[in-house]
Every structure is written in C-alpha cells, then in structure tokens.
Design an enzyme around this catalytic site. Structure first.
Site: not given
Ligand code: GLA
Length: 413
Positions: A107, A176, A307
């Site tokens: 991210h 997110h 997402e």
């Molecule tokens: C995304 C990732 C997860 C986790 C979340 C945040 O969805 O795919 O593995 O890291 O973000 O916790």
C-alpha cells in the site's frame, strides 16, 4: 439536492497542518471524508425500516487515524497491495521501495498516500483532493500528481482517481473502506451474503504475493459467483478468511464486480469497476485492539473491504505493456497494466489508457443508496442500480425484497 459542509477535524502534531472534514449529504446518504489520506470516516445509510447506521469502520478523532491502523477508509497508493520484496525493474533500472509488510512493500510503503495531508477543493456536489507525490517518494520513480474526487450524484457517491506522471511509474489507487452492513461495531460479517463476479483468482504464497498462477474458482472456496453466506462458507471450506485478488473479466467498461447483502438490515452493497481486479479482504488482521467509533472494538472478521485494483505485484509478475504503436491491436489479458507514461494522464482503467496521451475519463467508484419505495418493480430497481457510470459501488436500501441479492442475480443471468 446535495449539501457539502466543511469543518476542522483536527490539527496534526508539530504544526504540520490542519485536517478538515467534508460532509456530503443527500436524501439517501451521508458521507464524511477527511483530508488526511482522503479517508472516508463515516457513511450513513438507512436500513429497510429507515433507520440510519454508519456502515464503515473508523475512529471518532484524528488521533485514531494517525496511529498504526489498517488503512480504515483511506485512499492507498502510489501502488495499492503488495510488491514482492519491494523491488521492480523499469527501463533497465532496479527500483527499491520502502518495505513495510514482512519482506514486501504494501500500500505505497511506510508513508503511503493514506498518511499524508491532501489539498482539498470544495465542489458543488463533493470534494476534490490533490497532492504531488515527489520523485523518489517511498522509492517510486518520477513525480506524480494525483487527484481524487468524491461527489454525490443523486444517491450515489462517486470516487474518481486521476494521476499524471513525469516519468514512467507503476500506479494503482484504491479505497480501503471496511464495511459492516449491520452497522460498524457489529461483531462480525458472517451473516453477510457475498457474490463476486470472477471466474479466476490469484493464489498467494505465505507472504500474500501471487504465486503466478491464475486459478479457476470452480469447485473452490473462491467460487463466489453465486451468493454465499460468509460465515457458513468459511466453515465449510475451512478457510480463515479472504485476502485475495479476484480476476475480473477484461473490459474497459464499467461492469459488475461484487455484491454484498445483509438480510438483517436489508442493505445491499454493490461494486462496479473498470479495474481488472478486486481484493476481497475479510478483515483477517483485525484483532479487537483498536478503539473505534463510539467505543466499538473491531475483532477479526468485523469488516470487509472490496479494493478494486490492478493485480497485486503486477509490476513484477504481469509484464507491463508500455505504449507502442501496435498497442491497440495487442491482446491483453486481465492483468494489471499499470504504467503511467511521462506527461500522459493515467487513469485506473490500466495501461490500455496509456496509448492515448490524455484521458478525461478515469475510474469512478460510486456509492449509491436509493430509497426505493414499495411497488418499484424489480427490473426498474436493477436498472437503476446499473445506471451509474464507470466504476461504482451501490449501497441500496431494500424496502421490499425478501432477498434482493438473489433477485439481482436472476436479473443478471
Ligand atoms: C489489504 C491487504 C491485507 C492487509 C490489509 C490491511 O487488504 O491485502 O493483507 O494488509 O490491506 O491490513
């Protein structure tokens, strides 16, 4: 009629600036968004009895968003999801990104787009946030100008992403938000019925990097093409939860991606997207230690994310197709094609856009809540829900249908 109000949300430490909150309100929907990380902090929608609840996880105060927390409501970037070992090659050069998730970059790195103050601009029906990600930020090449807009359009919240790079760079932006359609603070999402329109998914290794296989969902826990009740489904397949990219069928057009129905409240969430993938994440890493809104705690599986994105680790695994004169005739798979060409505008349809120098259209993520009245026929309801442009997410109140998700599905077939 949409109203947009603006207020101070809090001050950043060390005089680093003031975070503002923008409240967008229509008859059907209220959404609060702050300029820290373009974060959706609240989303209020009615149930079938007309009672409003906030359906996204988050915090009451700015401090909550500044602590270590799992991206509640934020826009993530420069590249959402994981890049294996935080490295990639581009134009013969190796880039090394900030590592923040085991051996990987997740991210956007240590200080991604969720952890910065954006510049807001009030629009007649929403708010635009912009920022310039400097050359080299978190290890990424080139300067990137980014715009994210949230607009309410009737009952729909539209989220647009646009970026412009000074140099070729991977880009992948998403939102997110963690949803719980029973209302945030409800203990789990097991009674939610989930449908994801994907024939394939990406299996991952122990650090959640795709193995390279594009696997069929047929006969697996990942077959969500027909609605499944999440809790029962996880039990039946002995899975701990989802944290996977589902491969959406390739198309530049907006198309249906996912639907989540909560029978108890009658709320339905729908996602439509122009993106090639969606990470379905069931809050597996939530552990109940965060102090959420109105004293809520958020245990494992108390929220889910959808997402919409380019495929994880695409920069390494799904070789980019950089613009060239044959580009239009190339057959491209559903893979993540995510390069921004110098001085061209990138938008989240993927690299297909890159052969055209500047695009005005870009990804939209629309959140919609229609207060349907008794007597609206189901076909009208379905086409209303499909009316939104581009990439959208609809949150519908169901006032009448015992099980709208199956109704929607049958309309779909
Ligand atoms: C995304 C990732 C997860 C986790 C979340 C945040 O969805 O795919 O593995 O890291 O973000 O916790």
């Amino acid at each position: 009629m949409v109203s947009v109000t603006r207020a101070v949300f809090g001050d950043l430490p060390l005089g680093a600036g003031t975070v503002e909150k923008f409240q967008l309100q229509s008859d059907q929907l209220r959404v609060d968004i702050i300029s820290w990380g373009c974060t959706i902090t609240a989303l209020e929608v009615k149930d079938r009895q007309g009672r409003a609840s906030d359906v996204v996880l988050g915090f009451d105060e700015l401090e909550g968003y500044l602590q270590k927390q799992p991206y509640f409501g934020a826009v993530v970037g420069r590249v959402a999801n994981r890049i294996a070992k935080g490295t990639f090659m581009l134009d013969g050069k190796e880039y090394k990104l900030a590592i923040n998730n085991g051996p990987n970059s997740l991210h956007g790195g240590v200080k991604g787009f969720d952890k910065v103050l954006w510049t807001p601009r009030v629009l007649s029906n929403g708010v635009e946030f912009s920022r310039v990600s400097p050359d080299g930020e978190e290890g990424y090449p080139g300067e990137l100008k980014v715009w994210v807009t949230y607009t309410l359009d009737g009952g729909e919240l539209v989220v647009n992403y646009r970026a412009q790079a000074s140099q070729t760079t991977p880009v992948n932006l998403t939102n997110h938000s963690y949803f719980n359609l029973a209302g945030q603070g409800s203990p789990n999402i097991y009674d939610h019925e989930v449908t994801i329109e994907a024939d394939a998914f990406l299996p991952v290794n122990e650090v959640l990097i795709p193995t390279g296989e594009i696997a069929s969902v047929q006969g697996t826990a990942f077959d969500l093409r027909k609605p499944v009740e999440l809790g029962k489904h996880l039990q039946e397949f002995h899975v701990n939860g989802f944290d996977h990219n589902f491969c959406l069928k390739g198309s530049k057009e907006k198309r249906f991606c996912a639907r989540v129905y909560h029978a108890g409240s009658g709320r339905v969430l729908e996602v439509y997207t122009t993106q090639p993938g969606v990470q379905f994440y069931t809050g597996n890493f939530l552990d109940g230690t965060l102090k959420g809104k109105s004293g809520a705690v958020y245990p494992k599986h108390s929220g889910f994310c959808l997402e919409t994105q380019s495929w994880p680790d695409a920069v390494n695994q799904f070789p980019p197709i950089l613009p060239n004169k044959n580009f239009n005739s190339m057959k491209i798979k559903d893979c993540s094609l995510l390069y921004s060409k110098a001085n061209s505008t990138w938008h989240t349809e993927g690299a297909r856009a890159l052969c055209q120098p500047v695009q005005d259209e870009y990804q939209m993520w629309v959140l919609s809540c229609h207060g349907y009245k008794k007597g609206v026929d189901l076909h009208t309801l379905y086409s209303l829900s499909c009316k939104c442009k581009q990439n959208f997410l609809c949150l519908l109140n169901s006032f009448f249908a015992p099980n709208p998700s199956s109704v929607f599905l049958s309309s779909h077939n």
